[in-house]
Write an enzyme that holds these catalytic residues in place. Structure first.
Site, PDB file in Angstrom:
ATOM      1  CB  ALA A  83      -0.063 -10.894 -19.717  1.00 13.65           C
ATOM      2  CG  HIS A 129      -3.095  -4.209  -3.137  1.00 17.03           C
ATOM      3  ND1 HIS A 129      -2.122  -4.967  -3.766  1.00 17.03           N
ATOM      4  CD2 HIS A 129      -3.462  -4.924  -2.047  1.00 17.03           C
ATOM      5  CE1 HIS A 129      -1.914  -6.080  -3.073  1.00 17.03           C
ATOM      6  NE2 HIS A 129      -2.712  -6.067  -2.031  1.00 17.03           N
TER       7      HIS A 129
END
Length: 228
Positions: free
Chosen positions: A215, A105
């Site tokens: 995470a 992206h």
């Protein structure tokens, strides 16, 4: 082992960067339609540049976390061939030690000329009237893939998925295509698939395995299992 890893906003959230979708539908207090589409840039390029200038400033203040560092450790293990693909536009993977990161992206750290396609290192502040260093046109835009545009490096990503033995999605919502479909492409190639996420994503049921937690906890644990 050939490993393909896809990361999303969840991996950078613990470094203080906002995730892509908030519960109120806003992104950094802006509607997506006002800051993340080609139409928005045509309507109000000043606003769009200001939005990404602010995001660039925040990203530069952020620091890589244990999840970024763990993936860098995995990538450095000579027993594995790791392709790291990110939907994120920050450079925390690189600053965490990873090399060859595929930014599907785009990224905040480069400017893009809409006229000639030239890219250059982004200054702290960019605007629509900045001139391209290559062609001198006033066609500067953020080097970001917006809604309605084709992500970068799709052929390279597809080739890696076709050879994957293991595919992992880390901190992704499973809502944004084509990235949300990578799990099926990897599975079709015979790869085992695992999702590492704080919560279930829109695609959790498609994965062979799902691990839940921040995470900074689940990614280092998973990497430890792979590198020993």
């Amino acid at each position: 082992m050939n490993i393909v890893i896809l990361t999303g906003a969840g991996i950078s959230a613990e470094s203080g960067l906002a995730t892509f979708r908030a519960s109120d539908g806003l992104w950094e207090e802006h509607r997506i339609e006002d800051v993340a589409t080609p139409q928005a840039f045509r309507r109000n390029p000043v606003l769009v540049h200001e939005f990404y200038n602010q995001r660039r400033a925040k990203a530069r203040l952020a620091r890589p976390n244990a999840a970024h560092q763990a993936l860098a450790r995995l990538g450095a293990d000579p027993r594995h061939r790791v392709t790291l693909v990110t939907q994120n536009v920050d450079d925390l993977h690189e600053r965490g030690g990873s090399t060859g990161v595929i930014h599907m992206h785009g990224g905040l750290e480069t400017g893009l000329c809409a006229a000639c396609g030239h890219r250059w290192e982004a200054p702290a502040i960019m605007g629509p009237y900045d001139r391209c260093p290559a062609c001198a046109r006033q066609a500067t835009r953020p080097d970001i893939v917006w809604f309605g545009e084709i992500p970068y490096h799709m052929e390279e990503i597809a080739a890696a998925l076709e050879q994957a033995d293991l595919f992992a999605a880390v901190g992704t919502s499973g809502n944004v295509y084509p990235a949300a479909g990578f799990v099926e492409l990897a599975a079709a190639a015979g790869a085992r698939t695992v999702e590492l996420n704080l919560d279930a994503s829109a695609r959790t049921s498609v994965f062979d395995e799902a691990r839940r937690g921040p995470a900074t906890q689940v990614v280092p644990q998973w990497v430890d299992e792979l590198v020993g």
